[in-house]
Design an enzyme around this catalytic site. Structure first.
Site, PDB file in Angstrom:
ATOM      1  N   SER A 106       0.832  -1.217   0.000  1.00  0.00           N
ATOM      2  CA  SER A 106       0.000   0.000   0.000  1.00  0.00           C
ATOM      3  C   SER A 106       0.867   1.269   0.000  1.00  0.00           C
ATOM      4  CB  SER A 106      -0.974  -0.001   1.172  1.00  0.00           C
ATOM      5  OG  SER A 106      -0.296   0.100   2.401  1.00  0.00           O
ATOM      6  N   LEU A 183      10.968  -7.324   3.840  1.00  0.00           N
ATOM      7  CA  LEU A 183      11.313  -7.976   5.100  1.00  0.00           C
ATOM      8  C   LEU A 183      12.750  -8.488   5.184  1.00  0.00           C
ATOM      9  CD1 LEU A 183       7.961  -9.852   5.832  1.00  0.00           C
ATOM     10  CD2 LEU A 183       8.782  -7.674   6.754  1.00  0.00           C
ATOM     11  N   LYS A 184      13.455  -8.549   4.056  1.00  0.00           N
ATOM     12  CA  LYS A 184      14.836  -9.053   4.108  1.00  0.00           C
ATOM     13  C   LYS A 184      15.800  -7.918   4.474  1.00  0.00           C
ATOM     14  CE  LYS A 184      14.075 -13.221   2.376  1.00  0.00           C
ATOM     15  NZ  LYS A 184      13.922 -14.337   3.261  1.00  0.00           N
ATOM     16  N   ILE A 186      18.847  -5.571   4.004  1.00  0.00           N
ATOM     17  CA  ILE A 186      19.505  -5.028   2.804  1.00  0.00           C
ATOM     18  C   ILE A 186      21.005  -5.334   2.910  1.00  0.00           C
ATOM     19  CG2 ILE A 186      20.101  -2.861   1.613  1.00  0.00           C
ATOM     20  CD1 ILE A 186      17.240  -3.818   1.140  1.00  0.00           C
ATOM     21  N   ASN A 200      13.629   3.697   4.385  1.00  0.00           N
ATOM     22  CA  ASN A 200      12.698   2.658   4.844  1.00  0.00           C
ATOM     23  C   ASN A 200      11.599   3.331   5.651  1.00  0.00           C
ATOM     24  OD1 ASN A 200      11.674   0.023   5.427  1.00  0.00           O
ATOM     25  ND2 ASN A 200      12.584   0.168   7.476  1.00  0.00           N
ATOM     26  N   HIS A 202       8.982   2.448   8.836  1.00  0.00           N
ATOM     27  CA  HIS A 202       8.745   1.479   9.910  1.00  0.00           C
ATOM     28  C   HIS A 202       7.521   1.961  10.690  1.00  0.00           C
ATOM     29  CE1 HIS A 202       9.826  -1.594  12.831  1.00  0.00           C
ATOM     30  NE2 HIS A 202       9.492  -0.722  13.767  1.00  0.00           N
ATOM     31  N   ASP A 243      16.497  -1.207  10.982  1.00  0.00           N
ATOM     32  CA  ASP A 243      15.824  -0.072  11.648  1.00  0.00           C
ATOM     33  C   ASP A 243      16.735   0.851  12.464  1.00  0.00           C
ATOM     34  OD1 ASP A 243      13.450  -1.183  10.635  1.00  0.00           O
ATOM     35  OD2 ASP A 243      13.133  -2.376  12.446  1.00  0.00           O
TER      36      ASP A 243
HETATM   37  C1  GRF Z   1       4.150  -0.958   6.729  1.00  0.00           C
HETATM   38  O1  GRF Z   1       3.493  -0.962   7.960  1.00  0.00           O
HETATM   39  C2  GRF Z   1       5.558  -0.475   6.874  1.00  0.00           C
HETATM   40  O2  GRF Z   1       5.710   0.450   7.905  1.00  0.00           O
HETATM   41  C3  GRF Z   1       6.311  -1.731   7.181  1.00  0.00           C
HETATM   42  O3  GRF Z   1       5.688  -2.728   6.427  1.00  0.00           O
HETATM   43  C4  GRF Z   1       4.342  -2.351   6.173  1.00  0.00           C
HETATM   44  C5  GRF Z   1       4.129  -2.419   4.713  1.00  0.00           C
HETATM   45  O4  GRF Z   1       2.791  -2.214   4.387  1.00  0.00           O
HETATM   46  N1  GRF Z   1       7.721  -1.591   6.909  1.00  0.00           N
HETATM   47  P1  GRF Z   1       2.372  -2.098   2.866  1.00  0.00           P
HETATM   48  O5  GRF Z   1       2.844  -3.369   2.165  1.00  0.00           O
HETATM   49  O6  GRF Z   1       2.993  -0.872   2.297  1.00  0.00           O
HETATM   50  O7  GRF Z   1       0.863  -2.027   2.902  1.00  0.00           O
END
Ligand code: GRF
Length: 308
Positions: A106, A183-184, A186, A200, A202, A243
């Site tokens: 999203s 999720l991996k 970098i 990024n 978070h 992070d």
């Molecule tokens: C988000 O909450 C972002 O902060 C985190 O992963 C989620 C990704 O959501 N890193 P989307 O795939 O952009 O909907």
């Protein structure tokens, strides 16, 4: 060069002399007997090197049209200057973006929409994912955005390696990498190949509730369980750990007494879409500047003297 010289000269103080300017290099020299005691270029992220030779300073950069810098000569106050290179098209050039996703995407969609609407002065050239079947990858294919699978593994033997990814992103002439739910970790090769160029997002107020294992609803459950009354997204530059890179922007939302993790996630995600677009917009307009201690700040579009 003559015309440029006089144009630059008007924005420089009397004790400096314009020497030359090219799309990659600005050279100024101080008038005789002045000693350059300080020169820094805090306003633009693209400065690559700064070398001193006697009283001459050479500022080298990539792709920026406007130079902001400060100089101090012996017995003079520090002064700020701006020099504009009319020969470079860089500010009118849209930036080339790569987005990394593992899920629904999203944030990716929000940035893509903003680019199409002109709110972001850039274009998404390529999508990188470790999950080729995820919602973000599907959206990319529907929108004719090439999809690259990374990293290579037993289950993804056709995916690219870190070195191949760097080469591919170079081939796409990518300026910035935007992680949006990737999720991996970098790899260091990528961090080194794109310094100060990877963002990024978070879903918590870092440095709280970040690091390995803090993703998705786990973050929001931990926030609620801690008793924290506020949460919100953080946009930060990426280093070689999870992070921990420098924070560039945050938004705050309340954590309500009867919140579920899903409700808090939705409230935070709503802010993420706005915040990420705002930061990417600043990045694409070269409005992110680096404070001397390494903290990135956003330069307001309306008032370039206002940093936040
Ligand atoms: C988000 O909450 C972002 O902060 C985190 O992963 C989620 C990704 O959501 N890193 P989307 O795939 O952009 O909907």
């Amino acid at each position: 060069m003559e015309a440029l010289g006089s144009m630059i000269g008007t924005s420089l103080p009397s004790h400096t002399k314009f020497i030359s300017m090219s799309p990659n290099c600005l050279t100024i020299r101080l008038a005789s007997r002045d000693v350059l005691s300080h020169c820094k270029v805090p306003y633009r992220r693209q400065v690559l090197t700064k070398t001193f030779s006697g009283s001459e300073v050479v500022l080298q950069k990539a792709r920026s049209k406007t130079w902001g810098f400060e100089c101090r000569c012996s017995a003079q106050e520090m002064e700020s200057y701006v020099a504009t290179d009319n020969t470079s098209r860089s500010l009118t050039q849209r930036k080339r973006l790569a987005v990394f996703v593992s899920g629904g995407g999203s944030n990716f969609k929000a940035i893509h929409e903003a680019a199409k609407e002109g709110l972001v002065h850039g274009d998404i050239m390529v999508l990188v994912t470790d999950k080729p079947g995820c919602g973000g990858a599907e959206y990319a294919r529907e929108n004719q955005i090439p999809v690259i699978v990374f990293p290579r593994s037993m289950s993804s033997p056709d995916a690219v390696s870190a070195a191949e990814l760097v080469a591919t992103l170079r081939n796409f002439e990518v300026d910035f990498l935007l992680l949006a739910g990737f999720l991996k970790l970098i790899p260091i090769e990528l961090v080194q190949a794109f310094p100060r160029s990877i963002l990024n997002i978070h879903p918590s107020l870092l440095p709280a509730f970040g690091g390995k294992g803090f993703y998705g609803l786990k973050v929001h459950k931990a926030v609620i369980g801690s008793g924290a009354r506020y949460s919100g997204p953080t946009v930060h530059f990426v280093d070689e750990r999870y992070d921990t890179g420098r924070i560039v922007a945050q938004r705050v939302v309340p954590v309500l007494a009867d919140d579920t993790a899903e409700q808090l996630a939705a409230r935070v995600l709503h802010q993420e879409h706005q915040l990420y677009v705002e930061v990417v917009s600043a990045l694409c307009e070269d409005r992110i500047v680096w404070r001397e201690d390494g903290v990135p700040l956003i330069c307001s579009r309306e008032n370039p003297n206002k940093l936040y």
